[in-house]
Structures are given as C-alpha cells and as structure tokens.
Design a protein around this motif. Structure first.
Motif, short mmCIF file in Angstrom:
data_model
loop_
_atom_site.label_atom_id
_atom_site.label_comp_id
_atom_site.label_asym_id
_atom_site.label_seq_id
_atom_site.Cartn_x
_atom_site.Cartn_y
_atom_site.Cartn_z
N MET A 56 59.31 15.11 74.31
CA MET A 56 60.58 15.73 74.70
C MET A 56 61.73 15.40 73.73
N PRO A 57 61.82 14.17 73.19
CA PRO A 57 62.90 13.90 72.24
C PRO A 57 62.77 14.66 70.92
N GLY A 58 61.71 15.39 70.76
CA GLY A 58 61.65 16.33 69.65
C GLY A 58 60.78 15.91 68.49
N TYR A 86 66.13 26.63 68.12
CA TYR A 86 67.37 26.33 68.84
C TYR A 86 68.44 25.79 67.92
N ALA A 87 68.03 25.26 66.78
CA ALA A 87 69.01 24.68 65.86
C ALA A 87 68.37 24.53 64.48
N GLY A 93 67.41 15.23 66.82
CA GLY A 93 68.16 14.95 68.04
C GLY A 93 69.02 16.13 68.46
N ASP A 94 69.71 16.73 67.49
CA ASP A 94 70.55 17.88 67.81
C ASP A 94 69.70 19.07 68.27
N ALA A 96 66.74 18.89 69.75
CA ALA A 96 66.23 18.59 71.08
C ALA A 96 67.31 18.81 72.13
N ALA A 97 68.54 18.42 71.79
CA ALA A 97 69.66 18.61 72.72
C ALA A 97 69.91 20.09 72.95
N ALA A 98 69.86 20.87 71.87
CA ALA A 98 70.09 22.32 72.00
C ALA A 98 68.99 22.97 72.83
N ARG A 100 67.15 21.51 75.14
CA ARG A 100 67.32 21.09 76.53
C ARG A 100 68.43 21.89 77.20
N ALA A 101 69.53 22.06 76.47
CA ALA A 101 70.65 22.81 77.04
C ALA A 101 70.27 24.25 77.33
N GLN B 35 66.98 9.49 72.63
CA GLN B 35 66.62 9.53 71.22
C GLN B 35 66.62 8.13 70.63
N SER B 56 71.87 28.17 67.54
CA SER B 56 72.56 27.55 66.42
C SER B 56 72.65 26.06 66.72
N ARG B 60 78.16 18.25 68.59
CA ARG B 60 78.10 17.58 69.89
C ARG B 60 78.46 16.11 69.71
#
Lengths: 262, 90
Positions: A56-58, A86-87, A93-94, A96-98, A100-101, B35, B56, B60
């Motif tokens: 999950m953390p990518g 997604y990014a 990290g970015d 994975a966050a995108a 998830r969002a 992370q 994109s 953040r």
C-alpha cells in the motif's frame, strides 16, 4: 514441504553474479504506458520471470530492493508502479497519497498492469516462458486476484488482507472478495502469513485453506508464530527475522518448483 | 493489516511546503501503514493543495503520527479552538 528444484536458479548457483536494475516503461491496463522497475540477471538465461506487486505505501525503495533480490536469485523481475497514473513522475509517497485520495487503484486496472508486466517478461529473449507473481500487503490481495484471473504459472500471497472481505469492505475500486473467485484459480498458490495478523487473521487463513481445498487447488499456506503483518519489511518494526528467513526459503522452493523450465 | 481506512474533508488555509506556502483545499486522513514513521500503523494526514486535479502530483503537506501522538494533537487542537478567546474570534 516442497523441495527446491535442482534445476531452478538459486543464489548459490555457480554462475557470473551480476544484475541490471533500471526504471523502464511497460504497457499496462488499457494500453497505458506506466513506470516499472526491472531487475534481471546478467547472462544468457533462460530465466523465469517474477512480477512483484508493491504494498500500500507504494512503489518504494523497499519494494525495489525486493525486486533486485529476485534478480540476484536468477529471476527476471518487474515491479509495475500501480500508482503511476495518479502522479506521473512524483515520489512514491506522493503517488501513494494521490492514489489513496482517489480511492485506490481499481482491481481491474491493477490486473491490467500486472498482465502487462507478465507479457513484458514473457517476451524477453532470455525468458524461459514461466512467470510468477508475488505481492505484499495489499499486493498480496492483488496476487490472489492475479492467480484467479491471469495466465500465470505460480503465485505467492504475502499477508494479503481482505482476500476474505465483508460486503462493507467492498468498494467501487475493489468490487469483489478474491476468495469468491477461488474456483477459477489457475496458478499454484503459496500463502505466507503472520499468526498475529488481524487481517488476514488466522480465521481468514482457515477460510482460504477451506476454499482452496474445496476446489482442489494446488497450494501451501504457512502461518508464522510470533509474526504479524509485514514481517518481510526490513525497514519497519513489523520485521521478524525468523519468519522472513523461512519465508524466503519457501518462496525459492515454490518458484523453483513451478517456474523452472519445462 | 492494511486498514484501507481513509476519510477526507475540505479545508481552507495555507501549508508550508518545500517551495514555500501554498493554499490547501483538502485533508486526507487515514490510519494505515506509513511511508516513514517507525510504527506499523500511523495516523496520516495529507493536506493537499487547493484546486489539485486528479491524475497529477499535487503539492501536499504530509504528517505521520503514532496513534497516541495523533490523539494528543487532536485534543490539543480542540482545546485551543474551544478556548473563549478562540471561540470569540473564530
């Protein structure tokens, strides 16, 4: 217990010890170009292939390290970045966050990306034609799905949660509980679990075993005492050296048996 | 276990990133594998730039706290917001 196939590659294999690891582009779901990490042994081969599905953390440093380990052991390995769309170009990290969002990578898309990685490995000139899939955490769940829906030769589910899922745990991105697809599973499955994990819990693992037995599938499930979720993760407090070492042995034996050249 | 436990909410304000201040429009809150924080599960908050579009890489501000710290932070935030001075000015 499956004994390692003598013909299968091992770290002790008496050959030139070198790998090439790099970022590549593969064709994923819907014909999309996606980022992937490739690590493969140098030498003429033929080599079996392994698709590594990240957690999950990518698509992170730790998963790339696992991918390189497969190459050291004689497998051409690819880890597709399931969060690439997604990014693009962002840090793991970015991305994975995108993802998830956005509700997470949909199963259909993830399977398309894994299928693209399988095809990429099979097309390599030094491939032996056999490809396995291994996944960790959420990637373990996706590996179970791959074993049921893709043309692969072996699968290793490392503590994939929500293989057994309640109706409330399903979502538009994850519309199916993988255990409900067990009847159509085509690949032999190795499952590695921590006895202290809560999802998959020992009860979940028992359900999975029951289902695999009911459908006459080829499988082995192992639960390690004193270990919980993510016991392979050397960079996390969940790391359990004994379970991880035994787990790696079981992985080499499983892929050694099922991915060796016919 | 992966909890998949994620919620999000609209927010308004500014966050300080590596390239300076930016407007934030959304907070994504989850309790799952972090992370970086050295815990198996962390309370994670991503404060995402206003107007970020899907597909994109938005700016953040990320935070990963162990559960006890996160609860303490939440209680502290509420205590500050609930003080008479803050209630009068909010």
């Amino acid at each position: 217990m499956v004994e390692p196939n003598a013909a299968a590659p091992t770290e002790e294999h008496d050959v030139y010890d070198g790998i090439l690891a790099e970022t590549i582009t593969i064709t994923g779901h819907g014909g999309d170009d996606i980022e992937a990490y490739s690590a493969r042994p140098l030498g003429p081969g033929p080599f079996p292939g392994v698709v590594v599905i990240h957690h999950m953390p990518g698509y992170d440093r730790a998963t790339k390290e696992i991918t390189r380990t497969f190459a050291v052991y004689g497998y051409s390995a690819i880890c597709p970045n399931l969060f690439h769309r997604y990014a693009p170009g962002a840090s793991p990290g970015d991305a994975a966050a995108a993802a998830r969002a956005a509700g997470g990578a949909p199963d259909e898309q993830a399977m398309g990306d894994v299928a693209g990685a399988v095809q990429h490995l099979r097309r390599a000139p030094n491939a032996n034609g056999k490809v396995g899939v291994i996944g960790y955490c959420s990637g373990g769940r996706q590996t179970y799905l791959a074993a049921c829906t893709l043309d692969i030769d072996a699968a290793v589910d490392c503590y994939g949660g929500r293989v057994v899922a309640t109706a409330e745990e399903l979502s538009p991105a994850h519309p199916t509980a993988p255990i409900d697809l067990t009847a159509q599973m085509r690949a032999p499955l190795l499952g590695l679990f921590g006895a202290d994990d809560r999802n998959p819990s020992p009860e979940h693992v028992a359900r999975i075993r029951q289902e695999l037995e009911a459908h006459g599938k080829t499988f082995e499930l192992h639960s390690f005492e004193g270990a919980g979720h993510a016991f392979f993760s050397t960079d996390r407090p969940s790391y359990r050296v004994d379970a991880a070492k035994e787990g790696w042995k079981l992985i080499w034996a499983w892929f050694g048996q099922h991915l060796a050249e016919a | 276990m992966c909890t998949y436990l994620t919620r999000d909410t609209e927010v308004a304000g500014s966050g300080l990133g590596a390239d300076g201040w930016f407007s934030v429009g959304r907070a994504v809150v989850y309790f799952d594998h972090p992370q970086d924080a050295p815990v198996d599960h962390a309370l994670c908050v991503d404060l995402v730039e206003r107007g970020a579009t899907a597909r994109s890489a938005p700016k953040r501000m990320a935070l990963e706290l162990d559960a006890t710290s996160a609860r303490r932070l939440a209680e502290t935030i509420l205590a500050v917001l609930d003080s008479p001075e803050a209630l009068e000015l909010a």
